[in-house]
Design a protein around this motif. Structure first.
Motif, short mmCIF file in Angstrom:
data_model
loop_
_atom_site.label_atom_id
_atom_site.label_comp_id
_atom_site.label_asym_id
_atom_site.label_seq_id
_atom_site.Cartn_x
_atom_site.Cartn_y
_atom_site.Cartn_z
N PRO A 174 -19.10 5.18 7.02
CA PRO A 174 -18.95 3.82 6.54
C PRO A 174 -17.47 3.45 6.35
CG PRO A 174 -19.54 5.26 4.74
CD PRO A 174 -19.63 6.09 5.99
N GLU A 175 -17.22 2.19 5.98
CA GLU A 175 -15.86 1.72 5.74
C GLU A 175 -15.18 2.60 4.69
OE1 GLU A 175 -12.72 -1.03 6.54
OE2 GLU A 175 -14.64 -0.64 7.53
N PRO A 176 -13.93 3.03 4.96
CA PRO A 176 -13.29 3.95 4.02
C PRO A 176 -12.75 3.23 2.80
CG PRO A 176 -11.78 3.43 5.78
CD PRO A 176 -13.07 2.74 6.12
N GLU A 177 -12.39 4.01 1.82
CA GLU A 177 -11.66 3.50 0.66
C GLU A 177 -10.16 3.63 0.96
OE1 GLU A 177 -12.92 5.92 -2.54
OE2 GLU A 177 -14.89 4.95 -2.75
N TYR A 178 -9.39 2.60 0.56
CA TYR A 178 -7.96 2.57 0.84
C TYR A 178 -7.17 2.69 -0.46
CZ TYR A 178 -9.07 0.87 5.54
OH TYR A 178 -9.56 0.74 6.81
N SER A 179 -6.07 3.43 -0.37
CA SER A 179 -5.11 3.51 -1.47
C SER A 179 -3.71 3.45 -0.87
CB SER A 179 -5.27 4.80 -2.27
OG SER A 179 -6.57 4.89 -2.85
N LEU A 188 -1.17 6.98 -6.40
CA LEU A 188 -1.86 6.12 -5.44
C LEU A 188 -2.39 4.89 -6.16
CD1 LEU A 188 -3.85 8.74 -3.35
CD2 LEU A 188 -1.98 7.31 -2.54
N THR A 189 -2.26 3.74 -5.50
CA THR A 189 -2.76 2.49 -6.05
C THR A 189 -4.02 2.11 -5.28
OG1 THR A 189 -0.52 1.79 -6.60
CG2 THR A 189 -2.23 0.08 -6.52
N PRO A 190 -5.23 2.22 -5.90
CA PRO A 190 -6.45 1.82 -5.19
C PRO A 190 -6.37 0.36 -4.79
CG PRO A 190 -6.97 3.03 -7.21
CD PRO A 190 -5.51 2.71 -7.25
N SER A 191 -6.82 0.09 -3.59
CA SER A 191 -6.72 -1.27 -3.07
C SER A 191 -7.70 -1.40 -1.92
CB SER A 191 -5.28 -1.55 -2.62
OG SER A 191 -5.16 -2.84 -2.11
N ASN A 192 -7.50 -2.42 -1.12
CA ASN A 192 -8.26 -2.55 0.11
C ASN A 192 -7.30 -2.37 1.27
OD1 ASN A 192 -6.86 -4.99 0.27
ND2 ASN A 192 -8.53 -6.13 -0.68
N SER A 193 -7.74 -2.78 2.43
CA SER A 193 -6.90 -2.54 3.61
C SER A 193 -5.66 -3.43 3.64
CB SER A 193 -7.72 -2.76 4.88
OG SER A 193 -8.21 -4.09 4.94
N LEU A 194 -5.59 -4.44 2.77
CA LEU A 194 -4.45 -5.36 2.75
C LEU A 194 -3.53 -5.03 1.57
CD1 LEU A 194 -6.04 -8.84 3.56
CD2 LEU A 194 -4.70 -7.39 5.07
N LEU A 195 -2.22 -5.02 1.85
CA LEU A 195 -1.22 -4.90 0.79
C LEU A 195 -0.25 -6.07 0.96
CD1 LEU A 195 0.12 -3.32 -1.52
CD2 LEU A 195 1.47 -2.12 0.23
N THR A 196 -0.15 -6.89 -0.09
CA THR A 196 0.71 -8.08 -0.05
C THR A 196 1.89 -7.89 -0.99
OG1 THR A 196 -1.22 -9.49 0.41
CG2 THR A 196 0.78 -10.58 -0.37
N ILE A 197 3.10 -8.17 -0.47
CA ILE A 197 4.33 -8.07 -1.25
C ILE A 197 4.99 -9.44 -1.23
CG2 ILE A 197 6.48 -6.81 -1.60
CD1 ILE A 197 5.36 -4.70 0.37
N HIS A 198 5.07 -10.08 -2.39
CA HIS A 198 5.65 -11.42 -2.49
C HIS A 198 7.15 -11.31 -2.76
CE1 HIS A 198 1.72 -13.39 -2.48
NE2 HIS A 198 1.31 -12.46 -3.35
N ASN A 199 7.93 -12.23 -2.14
CA ASN A 199 9.37 -12.35 -2.40
C ASN A 199 10.05 -10.98 -2.34
OD1 ASN A 199 11.82 -13.62 -3.04
ND2 ASN A 199 11.51 -13.30 -5.24
N ILE A 200 9.94 -10.35 -1.20
CA ILE A 200 10.45 -8.98 -1.09
C ILE A 200 11.98 -8.97 -1.14
CG2 ILE A 200 10.53 -8.99 1.45
CD1 ILE A 200 9.50 -6.04 1.24
N LEU A 201 12.52 -7.99 -1.86
CA LEU A 201 13.96 -7.82 -2.03
C LEU A 201 14.38 -6.45 -1.54
CD1 LEU A 201 14.27 -9.29 -5.64
CD2 LEU A 201 14.66 -10.49 -3.47
N ARG A 202 15.69 -6.23 -1.49
CA ARG A 202 16.20 -4.94 -1.02
C ARG A 202 15.69 -3.80 -1.90
NH1 ARG A 202 20.83 -5.15 2.35
NH2 ARG A 202 20.87 -2.88 2.20
N GLU A 203 15.45 -4.08 -3.18
CA GLU A 203 14.99 -3.04 -4.09
C GLU A 203 13.60 -2.52 -3.73
OE1 GLU A 203 16.15 -5.97 -5.03
OE2 GLU A 203 18.14 -5.39 -5.77
N LYS A 204 12.85 -3.32 -2.94
CA LYS A 204 11.49 -2.92 -2.60
C LYS A 204 11.38 -2.26 -1.23
CE LYS A 204 9.26 -6.47 -5.45
NZ LYS A 204 8.33 -7.64 -5.45
N GLU A 205 12.50 -2.06 -0.57
CA GLU A 205 12.41 -1.41 0.73
C GLU A 205 12.24 0.10 0.56
OE1 GLU A 205 15.87 -2.31 2.97
OE2 GLU A 205 17.16 -0.91 1.93
N GLY A 206 11.71 0.71 1.59
CA GLY A 206 11.44 2.14 1.53
C GLY A 206 10.18 2.47 2.31
#
Length: 452
Positions: A174-179, A188-206
């Motif tokens: 079946p459909e997997p669980e995403y983290s 690990l941050t439990p989530s779904n297949s989508l990860l949204t990052i708003h107003n991304i800055l240099r501090e969030k790169e990696g």
């Protein structure tokens, strides 16, 4: 495959039997026995086969599945149906000798679906109800897609301040669980297949990691991508050494100064993309332009542009000051070049000296055979006299290039000699008389001396 039903010769046999029963009437006991036999045969051919499966759900590559077809009818042949079409057994399938059991030795995901069996007899084809086999598999390798930005292998470039949406995709049942595991985080941050990052800055790169887990297969898959945040570019500046540049002597380095390390650099000359040549050389990162053996036509303008896929900015135009000359010294009178200039006595003489030079040349006039000198581009003599005749030379010199060049013109004064004044004549007369008196005295002295 649908049931063919009864048609053709089968119907003829049934009609013929019916007609014989109508014409010939056996004894009552015989009639009863015949009736019971006909009912039993009819009932037997009305029974659908029944299908059973060892287990409805199987894990890919791990389990074996057996599917059995049960029928109470004798003298029938059994055929298998998969997803409404005749099953073609592959190398992982085995059929029993009477075709009643279908064995899938090692289950694959393509084996999932609806199975049925059919019983075929001369009079009737019967098909069982479907039974479903579900196959659990995966997750396969995870792929991370980006809705905006540039995806280059394992690196994703995004524009500062933008919203970034990462979507993980994999094949799994079946459909997997995403983290998600974010940069500078160890949880690990439990989530779904989508990860949204708003107003991304240099501090969030990696590095961003996505973990997919299938609870049935107990399998997991991990994929990582690196996000680089690109700045909104600002105008670069062109730097040049603060030295005097001399034609044919100097070379120069122009540097495109920018604070954006990840931006590419492009040079422009006279508004067009600059192409490297024998005298124009670019550094490996394009930040420095070297011009060898400068010429006076290499002044520019030069521009450099920094860019990446989401932004670009261009410098102000930059011009080089290239010193040259003097060359082509030319002496003119009234705008015309003459090697010999004739002017009337007592007239005004105006000569102009010009030369190609950067910076402007300094001019020195001299008269051959004389210590006379004059500075300046223009030579002006009012009321020409006979003493002003001669060969005039104009020397143009450049204090930056340390070069000098000269040209000459012959000036002739034309007109008649003026008559002698009275005072001059009187002076000459007295002079002559004095010479005569001296000669007479000298003669008398010599005469007296010889007579003694």
């Amino acid at each position: 495959m649908g049931s063919p039903g009864l048609q053709g010769p089968h119907w003829v046999g049934v009609l013929l039997s019916a007609s014989l029963l109508t014409v010939w009437s056996p004894p009552a006991a015989a009639q009863l026995a015949l009736h019971d036999s006909t009912l039993t045969t009819h009932r037997n051919f009305r029974n659908k086969p029944i299908i059973s499966i060892s287990h409805n759900g199987a894990i890919e590559h791990r389990e074996k599945v057996e599917i059995i077809c049960f029928t109470s009818d004798a003298q029938v042949t059994i055929h298998w149906i998969f997803e409404r079409v005749s099953l073609v057994p592959h190398e992982r399938m085995l059929l029993s000798s009477d075709n009643t059991m279908l064995t899938i030795l090692v289950v694959h995901r393509q084996d999932a679906g609806n199975y049925q069996c059919e019983t075929w007899s001369p009079l009737l084809v019967q098909r069982s109800d479907p039974i479903r086999l579900d196959v659990s598999y995966g997750p396969d390798s995870v792929d991370i897609e980006l809705d905006s930005g540039v995806h280059s292998g394992e690196v994703i470039e995004v524009l500062e301040g933008s919203t970034v949406v990462l979507q993980a995709k994999t094949q799994s049942s079946p459909e997997p669980e995403y983290s998600w595991l974010l940069p500078n985080s160890f949880a690990l941050t439990p989530s779904n297949s989508l990860l949204t990052i708003h107003n991304i800055l240099r501090e969030k790169e990696g590095m961003y990691r996505c973990f997919a887990f299938n609870k049935v297969t107990q399998l997991s898959s991990l994929r990582a991508v690196t996000i680089q945040v690109l700045d909104l570019l600002t105008k670069p500046h062109i730097l040049s050494p603060s030295v005097n540049l001399v034609e044919h002597v100097s070379s120069v380095n122009l540097t495109c100064q920018t604070t954006h390390e990840r931006a590419a650099v492009q040079w422009f000359l006279n508004g067009q993309p600059l192409l490297p040549s024998e005298r124009l050389e670019l550094s490996p990162d394009n930040t420095t332009l070297v011009i060898y053996g400068l010429r006076r036509t290499d002044t520019g303008p030069y521009e450099c542009e920094v860019w990446h896929w989401g932004s670009r900015a261009r410098s102000d135009p930059f011009r080089l000051t290239i010193n040259y000359g003097p060359d082509q010294v030319n002496i003119t009178r009234n705008g015309h070049h003459e090697e010999v200039v004739q002017e009337p006595l007592n007239s005004t003489l105006v000569l102009q000296c010009q030369a190609e030079s950067k910076p402007g040349a300094e001019y020195l006039w001299t008269l051959e055979g004389s210590t006379w000198m004059s500075n300046g581009e223009q030579l002006r003599i009012n009321a020409l006299t006979w003493d002003n005749q001669g060969l005039y030379k104009c020397t143009a010199s450049n204090q930056v290039t340390q070069l000098a060049l000269s040209a000459s013109v012959l000036v002739q004064v034309i007109g008649t000699q003026a008559s002698l004044s009275t005072g001059v004549i009187v002076g000459i007369a007295f002079g002559i008389l004095a010479v005569l008196a001296l000669a007479a005295g000298l003669g008398y002295f010599l005469f007296r001396k010889f007579r003694r």
